[in-house]
Motif scaffolding. Structure first.
Motif, PDB file in Angstrom:
ATOM      1  N   GLN A 538       0.822  -0.997   0.100  1.00 20.39           N
ATOM      2  CA  GLN A 538       0.193  -0.134   0.004  1.00 20.39           C
ATOM      3  C   GLN A 538       0.748   0.939  -0.121  1.00 20.39           C
ATOM      4  O   GLN A 538       2.096   0.999   0.182  1.00 20.39           O
ATOM      5  N   GLU A 539       0.950   2.439  -0.325  1.00 19.00           N
ATOM      6  CA  GLU A 539       1.219   3.237  -0.738  1.00 19.00           C
ATOM      7  C   GLU A 539       0.830   3.939   0.353  1.00 19.00           C
ATOM      8  O   GLU A 539      -0.648   4.022   1.228  1.00 19.00           O
ATOM      9  N   GLY A 540       1.606   4.968   1.028  1.00 18.04           N
ATOM     10  CA  GLY A 540       1.961   6.721   1.535  1.00 18.04           C
ATOM     11  C   GLY A 540       2.728   7.361   1.863  1.00 18.04           C
ATOM     12  O   GLY A 540       3.181   6.994   1.041  1.00 18.04           O
ATOM     13  N   TRP A 554       1.970  -8.346  10.276  1.00 19.44           N
ATOM     14  CA  TRP A 554       2.294  -7.556  11.264  1.00 19.44           C
ATOM     15  C   TRP A 554       2.018  -5.517  10.318  1.00 19.44           C
ATOM     16  O   TRP A 554       1.369  -5.332  11.415  1.00 19.44           O
ATOM     17  N   ALA A 555       2.930  -5.420   9.770  1.00 19.79           N
ATOM     18  CA  ALA A 555       2.461  -3.940   9.274  1.00 19.79           C
ATOM     19  C   ALA A 555       1.037  -3.875   8.783  1.00 19.79           C
ATOM     20  O   ALA A 555       0.548  -2.940   9.461  1.00 19.79           O
ATOM     21  N   SER A 566      -0.895   7.522   7.589  1.00 19.49           N
ATOM     22  CA  SER A 566      -0.223   7.054   5.832  1.00 19.49           C
ATOM     23  C   SER A 566       1.641   5.855   5.800  1.00 19.49           C
ATOM     24  O   SER A 566       2.483   7.387   6.372  1.00 19.49           O
ATOM     25  N   VAL A 567       0.923   4.830   5.887  1.00 16.72           N
ATOM     26  CA  VAL A 567       2.303   3.931   5.818  1.00 16.72           C
ATOM     27  C   VAL A 567       2.206   3.705   4.273  1.00 16.72           C
ATOM     28  O   VAL A 567       0.637   2.983   3.642  1.00 16.72           O
ATOM     29  N   TYR A 568       3.616   3.759   3.976  1.00 15.39           N
ATOM     30  CA  TYR A 568       3.707   3.274   2.978  1.00 15.39           C
ATOM     31  C   TYR A 568       4.272   1.900   2.882  1.00 15.39           C
ATOM     32  O   TYR A 568       5.342   1.646   3.876  1.00 15.39           O
ATOM     33  N   VAL A 587      11.491   5.032   0.074  1.00 18.87           N
ATOM     34  CA  VAL A 587      12.124   5.829   0.990  1.00 18.87           C
ATOM     35  C   VAL A 587      11.787   7.372   0.542  1.00 18.87           C
ATOM     36  O   VAL A 587      11.297   8.171   1.297  1.00 18.87           O
ATOM     37  N   ALA A 588      11.891   7.920  -1.204  1.00 13.32           N
ATOM     38  CA  ALA A 588      11.029   9.048  -1.565  1.00 13.32           C
ATOM     39  C   ALA A 588       9.168   9.622  -1.088  1.00 13.32           C
ATOM     40  O   ALA A 588       9.361  10.171  -1.307  1.00 13.32           O
ATOM     41  N   ALA A 589       9.115   8.615  -0.899  1.00 13.84           N
ATOM     42  CA  ALA A 589       7.799   8.376  -0.895  1.00 13.84           C
ATOM     43  C   ALA A 589       7.417   9.046   0.451  1.00 13.84           C
ATOM     44  O   ALA A 589       6.661  10.386   0.675  1.00 13.84           O
ATOM     45  N   THR A 590       8.383   8.982   1.319  1.00 13.01           N
ATOM     46  CA  THR A 590       7.961   8.899   2.708  1.00 13.01           C
ATOM     47  C   THR A 590       9.274   9.980   3.620  1.00 13.01           C
ATOM     48  O   THR A 590       8.788  10.726   4.446  1.00 13.01           O
ATOM     49  N   GLY A 591      10.298   9.915   3.408  1.00 16.22           N
ATOM     50  CA  GLY A 591      11.239  10.268   4.283  1.00 16.22           C
ATOM     51  C   GLY A 591      11.758  10.108   5.460  1.00 16.22           C
ATOM     52  O   GLY A 591      12.679  10.356   6.551  1.00 16.22           O
ATOM     53  N   LYS A 592      10.789   9.548   5.868  1.00 17.53           N
ATOM     54  CA  LYS A 592      10.876   8.093   6.935  1.00 17.53           C
ATOM     55  C   LYS A 592      10.572   6.989   6.867  1.00 17.53           C
ATOM     56  O   LYS A 592       9.829   6.370   7.279  1.00 17.53           O
TER      57      LYS A 592
END
Length: 661
Positions: A538-540, A554-555, A566-568, A587-592
């Protein structure tokens, strides 16, 4: 023990005897040249077979040119009797890219399909099991052929010697196990190597025929191997031959022979196989001093010409691209799925994929403990014996290493194989074969290792320290292996079918806790999920969880419990090779980024992923990469302790650390 040599020519013609002589003399003269070049610094290492040539030459002459031989360090006579060009052999010994292994191996650690020679590895024992697999292929093909494998008296102390002989005997395989007993394992004498009077006595323990011969008598070796071959084919049973000889030089030249009593060297010098055979041919009036000198001089001139030509050829430049490209054999493109789709449990998807693989690949052989009528510890192969027969669905003795080696032998003969580890924990018993033989053989000399190893892994089922490990990270460090770890029934089937289609060794991890707890849509058709491609679950845009196997669930469970985030979620699916492009996008999608896996934290795959992100995606990061993993302890048995071990118990804490950063 010293011999007065009696040569039984039987029905060997005069012309053939002279050919035998030249075949025996040639490696001796090559060695003399190599020892000179070693002193000149034109080669860097040499394992001398001087005094032992009759074993390699006699055994090779006794077999057909298309029967596989698995030689050792001191078996130059195998390579020369199979008429491998000296120029290219010399390139091999120089470490030149023009050699058989492109400079990637030294001395005799290489093979050649064209000459039906399988290259050794330094661990000695593992090639014994490879010979089993080759012989099994002959048996399945109903071919009247044997495989012959060399070992030294030192190699008989290795566990693989026992495993290989036991498997060959239990399965009735036409293998000739040839022990070169040359008195010393490096500097260790036989008195410190084994306690039985004769190594051939071990044959009785495996229910096989044993023969003890004078290894310095060319014709005795030749006739013994001929006899052993006839027996092995008629009885469909292995044979153990102990060939008595002596190592006249050091284990390799640098080690010398100071530890050998001089009188012993003098006695064995009298047993020189070349001199004795020359004397025999002189007795038959087939040779005289003049003709001996003429033959020797002609061979020396031929050797000098080949070496001079080889030395004149320029070295090829080093190519990083070629080195990396030769790690894996090319794999076929993925096969798309088609309708209909059926809801299946994870375990049923694996069984379905395995059954379709057997139908798709008639050359696929399944091997493992209790996998035949019993259906395996988890019943995944239940009913397979009735459908495909016991020849293709094979119960094995309790010997993981030998069965992995046999799988490689089958691959050499054009078969595919699957080895089921009853539990992933037990793979330690086959570790050497996997990381040193399967993983490296294509890089070394272009031989496919078309082997799939299934590994039921993971905790959460109360199985304790020896049935619960997530040990995938051990293998992601090994170039040449592919490691997959599905999390859904669809990928479980698709990745398994892709593993069988791939000519490279694939370790297929299947999480036991997912077997009957996870269901999902699975196409009924044959299809493959591309190895090396991750899946976006899933995208986030707030945080990214990079995970695989049980971690995916688990995720997902965590996200369902925390809809405010909002979790990728990226499911790696393949752990070697990693899909770095997909990781970069995540990584680019969230930075975290949080890397989640069940394996222990230290040395787990999360460390490699975090390091890669720090090096290649640092400017994209808004927080340090967090690793959420199992405790650095064995997997405990008690439910409370096991729950505490699992990373799932620390997932919320680590996610919150990222959110709050």
């Amino acid at each position: 023990m010293f011999y007065t040599m009696y040569f039984d020519r039987a029905h060997i013609s005069d012309e053939a005897l002279l050919t035998f002589y030249k075949t025996l003399l040639y490696p001796r003269l090559v060695e003399e040249k190599m020892l000179l070049l070693l002193r000149q610094g034109k080669i860097t290492k040499w394992f001398s077979g001087i005094g032992q040539e009759a074993i390699a030459v006699g055994a090779t002459l006794a077999l057909e040119a298309d029967e596989w031989i698995l030689p050792l360090h001191r078996n130059l006579g195998v390579f020369t009797a199979r008429q491998m060009p000296l120029q290219r052999l010399f390139h091999q010994w120089q470490g030149s890219s023009l050699g058989y292994s492109k400079g990637r191996e030294r001395s005799f650690h290489f093979g050649s399909r064209a000459h039906h020679i399988c290259g050794m590895i330094s661990h000695l024992g593992p090639q014994l099991s490879v010979a089993d697999g080759i012989a099994l292929a002959h048996k399945l093909n109903a071919e009247q052929k044997v495989s012959l494998v060399f070992t030294g008296e030192g190699g008989t102390s290795e566990g693989e010697f026992h495993e290989a002989l036991n498997v060959a005997s239990v399965w009735g395989l036409p293998v000739i196990f040839l022990i070169e007993n040359n008195g010393y394992g490096l500097s260790t004498p036989v008195s410190e190597q084994y306690h039985c009077e004769q190594l051939v006595q071990r044959a009785a323990g495996y229910g096989m025929r044993g023969m003890r011969i004078n290894g310095n008598n060319l014709l005795e070796v030749y006739h013994a191997v001929k006899e052993a071959k006839g027996y092995a084919l008629q009885e469909q049973q292995p044979v153990l031959i102990e060939a008595m000889t002596f190592r006249m030089r050091g284990h390799e030249e640098a080690s010398g022979t100071k530890y050998i009593p001089p009188a012993l060297l003098e006695e064995w010098a009298k047993e020189d196989p070349v001199k004795h055979f020359e004397s025999f041919l002189q007795y038959l009036h087939l040779l005289d001093d003049e003709r001996i000198n003429t033959i020797r001089e002609a061979i020396r001139q031929e050797i000098d010409r080949d070496i001079t030509t080889a030395l004149a050829e320029p070295a090829m430049p080093v190519s990083i691209a070629e080195e990396l490209n030769d790690i894996y054999a090319p794999a076929p493109p993925p096969v798309a799925a088609s309708a209909p789709v059926t809801e299946k449990r994870f375990i049923n998807a694996i069984s379905d994929g395995l059954r379709q693989a057997m139908e798709q690949h008639p050359n696929l052989v399944l091997m493992g403990q209790d996998i035949a009528e019993y259906g395996g510890a988890f019943k995944i192969t239940e009913g397979f014996t009735a459908q495909f027969g016991k020849e293709r669905v094979r119960n094995t003795p309790l010997c993981e290493s030998a069965i992995v080696g046999a799988g490689l032998g089958l691959s050499i003969m054009g078969y595919k194989s699957m080895i089921e580890m009853q539990f992933a924990d037990f793979v330690t018993c086959g570790f050497n074969q996997i990381v040193n033989n399967l993983a490296k053989i294509y890089y070394r000399w272009g031989q496919h290792a078309d082997v799939v190893i299934r590994l039921p892994a993971g905790a959460g089922v109360g199985a304790g320290p020896f049935h619960s490990q997530s040990n995938e990270a051990w293998f992601t460090h090994v170039p040449g292996l592919k490691v997959v770890y599905p999390s859904t029934p669809e990928d479980a089937k698709g990745l398994l079918l892709a593993a069988f289609a791939d000519p490279n060794p694939v370790l297929y991890f299947e999480h036991k806790a997912l077997y009957r707890s996870i269901s999902g849509p699975v196409p009924d058709s044959y299809y493959t999920t591309e190895i090396g491609k991750a899946r976006v679950v899933q995208e986030g845009d707030e945080i990214c969880i990079i995970t695989y196997g049980s971690g995916v669930h688990w995720a997902l469970e965590y996200v369902q419990q925390h809809p405010e985030l909002s979790v990728y979620i990226l499911d790696l699916r393949t752990l070697l090779p990693l899909d770095y492009d997909a990781i970069r996008i995540a990584v680019a999608a969230t930075g975290k980024v949080l890397v989640l896996h069940e394996d222990s934290l230290t040395g787990g795959l999360g460390g490699e992923i975090a390091a890669w992100i720090a090096q290649h995606c640092f400017q994209m990061l808004d927080a340090p990469v967090i690793r959420c993993a199992g405790l650095d302890t064995p997997v405990p048995f008690a439910a409370g302790l096991e729950k505490n071990f699992l990373a799932k118990t620390r997932l919320h804490r680590d996610v919150q650390q990222l959110v709050d950063y």
